[in-house]
Design an enzyme around this catalytic site. Structure first.
Site, short mmCIF file in Angstrom:
data_model
loop_
_atom_site.label_atom_id
_atom_site.label_comp_id
_atom_site.label_asym_id
_atom_site.label_seq_id
_atom_site.Cartn_x
_atom_site.Cartn_y
_atom_site.Cartn_z
N ASN A 197 0.84 8.21 -3.86
CA ASN A 197 0.11 7.99 -5.11
C ASN A 197 0.03 9.25 -5.95
OD1 ASN A 197 -1.64 8.90 -2.94
ND2 ASN A 197 -3.34 8.67 -4.35
N LYS A 255 10.81 3.31 9.16
CA LYS A 255 10.27 4.02 7.99
C LYS A 255 10.76 3.39 6.69
CE LYS A 255 8.06 7.44 6.00
NZ LYS A 255 6.61 7.49 6.07
N LYS A 309 5.68 12.12 6.78
CA LYS A 309 5.16 13.36 6.20
C LYS A 309 3.81 13.77 6.78
CE LYS A 309 1.93 11.99 2.92
NZ LYS A 309 1.64 10.69 3.47
N LYS A 336 -1.60 7.96 9.39
CA LYS A 336 -2.45 9.05 8.91
C LYS A 336 -3.49 9.42 9.98
CE LYS A 336 -1.81 7.74 4.08
NZ LYS A 336 -0.48 7.24 4.41
#
Length: 311
Positions: A13, A127, A211, A273
């Site tokens: 985002n 992914k 990431k 996350k």
């Protein structure tokens, strides 16, 4: 007592889907980064799913049309995405620093990350990259190119590639040197260019490293005080999108694992996350992790919002 050290992982985002959109969005991102640099030493990681997919699609389209355009391998597409996202980020941060008459430096490091050539992820791509497609478009693409496409978090179908576990950051020493001098460093872009160790040295492979996992590894290697994952929501939720939805201000690693076990976090969005935060917190001495939105990063660091994960 020196300044505290943060590793920030920027979510999608914070970046756009086109170069023009991205250049506009990163101006806002740069303000947050420069705000934080007033009080912390920063290393910044970012995603590249849409961008590497866009580059790869463009290269394949051009090569398939004939002419003189070569087919560019996937690791090189990853490197291109690192360069172009890093250019936009570093330029915007530099411009924001200049507006405030700050003389800090910002550097973008093209970063390779070592993965295991035998990682089972290479046998099971997960992914998502590139643009969202309808099922019909995805089926047509698969018939044309043989790639795998899966439904991604209710938003459409995307191509999936391998997402191996990051093991080592090749350029970590130069990153450490720059961060220790309070330079703002953009690194492990897109999770880093995935490379394997061979008898002839390092070699790029077709994959995208998550990431958040690479940022967790970066935070550990830099002995960061905090890993900050900036995403689309202000706080981590349990019972997400249900009548009993609840924001979590703080959770221990034990509680986080329990929530994972209970299936509260979606595999395509919040789960990686939270897992990256656990990876960092459990392996660092005193490190804690924070998940919040880009807009609320400063408030979250003051304890006003966000979700803290600690031992």
């Amino acid at each position: 007592m020196g300044r505290k050290r943060l590793v920030i992982a920027l979510g999608g985002n914070a970046l756009g889907n086109t170069p023009e959109e991205q250049l506009e969005l990163v101006k806002k991102t740069a303000k947050t980064i420069v705000d934080l640099s007033e009080n912390y030493d920063l290393a910044i990681g970012h995603g590249n799913g849409p961008q590497v997919g866009m580059i790869n699609n463009s290269m394949e389209f051009s090569a398939n049309k004939g002419g003189n355009t070569p087919l560019i391998p996937f690791p090189e597409c990853g490197a291109m995405s690192q360069g172009y996202i890093g250019y936009h980020l570093s330029q915007s941060v530099r411009n924001e620093l200049a507006k405030r008459n700050k003389d800090s430096e910002v550097a973008c490091i093209v970063t390779q990350v070592i993965v295991d050539k035998d990682d089972e992820a290479f046998n099971k791509p997960t992914k998502p990259i590139g643009t969202f497609l309808t099922k019909e478009e995805a089926d047509a693409k698969k018939a044309e190119n043989g790639y795998e496409y899966v439904e991604d978090a209710g938003r459409g179908y995307r191509r999936v590639v391998a997402s191996p576990i990051p093991k080592e950051i090749v350029e970590i020493n130069i990153v450490e040197d720059l961060v220790s001098k309070s330079n703002i460093v953009i690194t492990v872009g897109g999770g880093g260019i995935p490379v394997i160790e061979t008898s002839d040295g390092l070699k790029g492979v077709a994959a995208v490293i998550d990431k958040d996992r690479s940022s967790a590894l970066l935070a550990k290697k830099l002995n960061a005080d905090m890993l900050v994952i900036l995403t689309a929501v202000d706080q981590v939720m349990i019972n997400f999108n249900k009548p009993n939805q609840e924001g979590i201000s703080e959770m221990t690693t034990v509680q986080a694992k329990q929530y994972i076990e209970e299936g509260h976090f979606a595999s395509g969005s919040m789960l990686p996350k939270v897992e990256a935060c656990l990876e960092f917190v459990e392996k660092s001495e005193n490190g804690i992790a924070l998940i919040t939105s880009l807009e609320k990063a400063a408030e979250a660091l003051e304890g006003k919002t966000g979700t803290i994960i600690k031992k």
